[in-house]
Design an enzyme around this catalytic site. Structure first.
Site, mmCIF file in Angstrom:
data_model
loop_
_atom_site.group_PDB
_atom_site.id
_atom_site.type_symbol
_atom_site.label_atom_id
_atom_site.label_comp_id
_atom_site.label_asym_id
_atom_site.label_seq_id
_atom_site.Cartn_x
_atom_site.Cartn_y
_atom_site.Cartn_z
ATOM 1 N N ASP A 297 35.272 56.481 87.373
ATOM 2 C CA ASP A 297 35.753 55.708 86.230
ATOM 3 C C ASP A 297 35.041 56.258 84.986
ATOM 4 O OD1 ASP A 297 36.994 53.912 84.567
ATOM 5 O OD2 ASP A 297 36.454 52.125 85.704
HETATM 6 C C1 BGC Z 1 38.455 51.295 83.117
HETATM 7 C C2 BGC Z 1 39.527 51.842 84.017
HETATM 8 C C3 BGC Z 1 40.442 52.768 83.254
HETATM 9 C C4 BGC Z 1 39.617 53.857 82.612
HETATM 10 C C5 BGC Z 1 40.448 54.879 81.856
HETATM 11 C C6 BGC Z 1 37.780 52.381 82.299
HETATM 12 O O1 BGC Z 1 36.968 51.836 81.313
HETATM 13 O O2 BGC Z 1 37.494 50.620 83.891
HETATM 14 O O3 BGC Z 1 40.253 50.777 84.587
HETATM 15 O O4 BGC Z 1 41.413 53.299 84.113
HETATM 16 O O5 BGC Z 1 38.714 53.253 81.708
HETATM 17 O O6 BGC Z 1 40.963 54.375 80.701
#
Ligand code: BGC
Length: 764
Positions: free
Chosen positions: A304
């Protein structure tokens, strides 16, 4: 008698006998050929993902444009294979996307001979494209209990995403939202693992189509997220530690991911936080053993946002970035969402040269990324032509989104048939959610926090606008009384003017109070108190003094406690986050032009010290102790999981099973008759639960085992039949292994129940 031979049928339920996605020899050949020509640096580049902002600038009008010099240098210096996000985290137009991606792909093919894979959070439809369709959030999809809605919403989203040349979405979210304090409750399918498994798998098929090896140009790859245990932070705050019993981790949290992999998911994103003390990004057992080795899964495991950095800046399990990279890649990470620099690339190369990451691990990771690109057909067609997607943002998807919103809203209370409201009644619309598109959509709407939705969603109807259209503008008055501070934090409210709302209510017949939350997303959505805001509760209390009927409309991303105002309302509707067509859907439902059929996908709490899920342990509900003691541990809930009313009534009868004794290989057929006993047509979700009466681990008091949704005309009766594999009644024991234990089970549908008996214990 205990059978010692493990049956294939029984074992297949919870384990995997062959790779979840069977390899396609032709694709594998191409992957190997491409891999064999790559240098170490190029392989590492395939593992890297950065944000689009790194390759562009905002022009004098503030509009983002790709800067070809920056793009070339990223590709030449770091060989980066993947990009993500909307520029400035604001949705561009479809035409802008078409232009951006065409440039990216041209440069990527020129410098690397490999297409870039671009990823976006298309989390409830076209989050990041202006003019695309926004569906209800996943929590609403769960409340429909309608598999078809999950699949068709994902199909439409895939179409609109591929239309702008983006082949990958970070969806669906299948965390179990089991703590109502957590700010991401609305992103997944509620608190139950079966509901998340079923809806998540439907979405995988909707996004990708039925053949994960050949995803056509109407479909895109998914990323199941966030693997795993993210939804039960001990503190209730986002991205904070979870502590989960190993048996529960496997039985409940892993189940939706396993189901998603079986449905063909091409990628998985990892939970940013730690589970049982170890950050998941550093957990080789969960990432490599459970996810890849046990299932034979050959997809891409992505971090993530900035989670490599988090290993040494927040989780403190690594000393520096290099240490963190070594830890995560060796644990099983294939792609690194960096996101603001590609500096990790040379560090990974060094780690390989120093023998700290085996070359074989890099080959494996790069192979997985290339495989996903081949499976998506990106080498043949790196970008699409928008003109070939005539349904983008059109009527067809609008109808789907409206239908989904209608089926998702939950009627929680309807005293004396207060609803539907007859036309001609004078209505006061009040409360901070009465006239904002922002709160209907929640986060992941045009921007990350959803805070600019009203700029982009002007053509859709707020609740007030939709109510005027349905009931006549002359009958509907707007006086909000409480408003959000749109420029501030999501929970900030302006100084209320409750008196104005009370005055406005003087000449109306009914008060519709639209209360709840403003939009938020992730950590900024943390809260300090699950109770609904004081101002909003005061508004309802003041209006109740008038003695006029009040309809509460709860428009919120998680169940905010309303125990003190619920008794003041004649009717309560829970809209959750129904999207751009939520206003229209609500107006149709309140007018009786459509019927309610949503059911709660989570437990609605009544008090802050009784946060509980429907599958709690019996021991959690001890009423009054016998003897000298007089204390209790009674669980109070406002409304239970699966609860939801309709304008009609349904009678359940004749629950029957085809066998009362079974072993692990059996399939139990469970049938029940359902009749519409009311005066109008209605849809009903039929939910099958089981209870294991006695088990070697304290059993859950109830578990959802299957569900279906039917539609019945007044008087109509239908037999609903479930085929329940006996292994669905198994659980994960203290040793972390699946087991079906002999003994009695209760099967329950609505108020009906029957007992069946397992005659042999079997490990699965
Ligand atoms: C979130 C994810 C998301 C990723 C990309 C992160 O901060 O936890 O759910 O897919 O960002 O935007």
């Amino acid at each position: 008698m205990v059978s010692s031979i493990m049956s294939m049928t029984a074992a297949a339920q919870h384990n995997v006998q062959q790779p979840v996605i069977p390899a396609d020899a032709r694709i594998e050949k191409k992957v190997e050929k491409t891999l064999s020509r790559l240098t170490l640096e190029e392989k590492v580049g395939q593992m890297m993902e950065v944000v689009i902002d790194l390759i562009g600038d905002n022009n004098s009008k503030g509009v983002f444009e790709i800067n070809e010099r920056k793009l070339d240098s990223l590709l030449c210096n770091y060989k980066v294979g993947s990009l993500l996000n909307a520029p400035n985290t604001v949705a561009p137009t479809a035409a802008e996307w078409e232009r951006h991606i065409a440039k990216i792909q041209k440069a990527s093919m020129k410098h690397l001979g490999i297409p870039c894979i671009f990823g976006l959070d298309q989390n409830h439809g076209s989050t990041y494209t202006q003019g695309g369709t926004l569906f209800p959030q996943n929590i609403n999809v769960a409340a429909t209990f309608n598999r078809e809605i999950a699949r068709s919403a994902a199909e439409a989203t895939a179409y609109e995403t591929r239309a702008v040349s983006v082949p990958w979405s970070y969806s669906p979210t299948i965390d179990l939202g089991r703590d109502p304090r957590w700010p991401r409750i609305w992103e997944n399918f509620g608190e139950d693992c079966l509901l998340n498994s079923v809806m998540g798998s439907e979405m995988v098929r909707g996004f990708q189509g039925d053949d994960p090896n050949h995803v056509d140009n109407r479909h895109i790859a998914v990323s199941l997220k966030h693997y795993m245990g993210y939804g039960v932070p001990f503190s209730g705050k986002d991205r904070t530690p979870a502590y989960i019993a190993p048996s529960e981790l496997r039985e409940k949290h892993f189940a939706p991911f396993l189901a998603g992999l079986k449905a063909g998911a091409l990628s998985v994103m990892v939970n940013s936080a730690s589970v049982n003390g170890l950050p998941v990004h550093a957990n080789r057992e969960l990432l490599t053993e459970w996810l890849k080795e046990e299932t034979g899964w050959d997809g891409v495991l992505i971090t993530d946002w900035a989670d490599i950095n988090n290993l040494y800046t927040r989780e403190m399990v690594a000393t520096d970035k290099k240490d963190a990279l070594q830890m995560a890649i060796n644990a099983g990470i294939d792609m690194i969402m960096e996101p603001y620099s590609a500096d990790a690339c040379p560090l990974i190369v060094e780690l390989v040269k120093e023998g700290r990451i085996p070359q074989s691990r890099i080959d494996d990771a790069a192979r997985r990324v290339l495989r996903m690109k081949y499976r998506l057909g990106l080498f043949d067609e790196p970008a699409q032509m928008l003109a070939k997607y005539p349904d983008f943002g059109g009527e067809k998807f609008a109808r789907l989104a409206l239908g989904a919103a209608e089926e998702s809203m939950v009627l929680l209370k309807n005293e004396n048939g207060m609803l539907p409201l007859s036309r001609g009644k004078k209505i006061l619309l009040t409360g901070p959610n009465a006239n904002q598109m922002r709160c209907l959509n929640g986060g992941w709407s045009y921007t990350w926090q959803g805070h600019r939705t009203d700029e982009f969603a002007d053509r859709y109807n707020s609740i007030y606008e939709a109510m005027c259209n349905t009931f006549g503008a002359e009958n509907v008055k707007l006086c909000q009384g409480v408003t959000y501070n749109e420029g501030g934090k999501y929970f900030e409210e302006n100084t209320p003017d409750i008196e104005a709302a009370v005055r406005a209510a003087a000449d109306v017949d009914v008060i519709v109070a639209c209360i709840g939350e403003n939009s938020y997303c992730e950590t900024p959505g943390n809260l300090t108190d699950l109770n609904l805001s004081v101002n909003q509760r005061n508004l309802v209390k003041a209006l109740a003094q008038l003695g006029k009927p009040i309809v509460l409309v709860l428009n919120e991303g998680r169940p905010r406690i309303i125990a003190d105002i619920e008794p003041l309302a004649a009717a309560v509707v829970h809209t959750m986050l129904p999207g751009n067509y939520g206003g229209d859907a609500l107006a149709r439902l309140l007018a009786g032009d459509a019927n309610f059929s949503g059911k709660l996908p989570y437990t609605y709490p009544k008090e802050i010290n009784s946060l509980i899920n429907y599958d709690y342990k019996k021991s959690q509900e001890v009423e009054t102790m016998a003897g000298a003691y007089d204390y209790d541990a009674k669980v109070t809930v406002q409304w239970g999981f699966g609860f939801g009313k309709s304008y009609t009534t349904f009678a359940y009868s004749n629950l029957r099973v085809d066998k009362t004794e079974f072993t692990a290989d059996d399939i139990i057929t469970v049938s029940i008759d359902v009749q519409n006993t009311g005066k109008c047509e209605g849809m009903e979700s039929v939910l099958l639960f089981s209870s294991d009466k006695v088990a070697s681990l304290t059993p859950d008091c109830r578990r959802l085992r299957d569900f279906t949704k039917i539609s019945l005309k007044p008087g109509e009766k239908q037999t609903v039949t479930f085929t329940l594999p006996a292994t669905d009644l198994a659980f994960v024991g203290y040793d972390g292994k699946w087991i079906l234990e002999k003994g009695e089970f209760t099967l329950q549908i609505a108020g009906e129940q029957t007992t069946v008996t397992c005659t042999a214990t079997q490990k699965l």
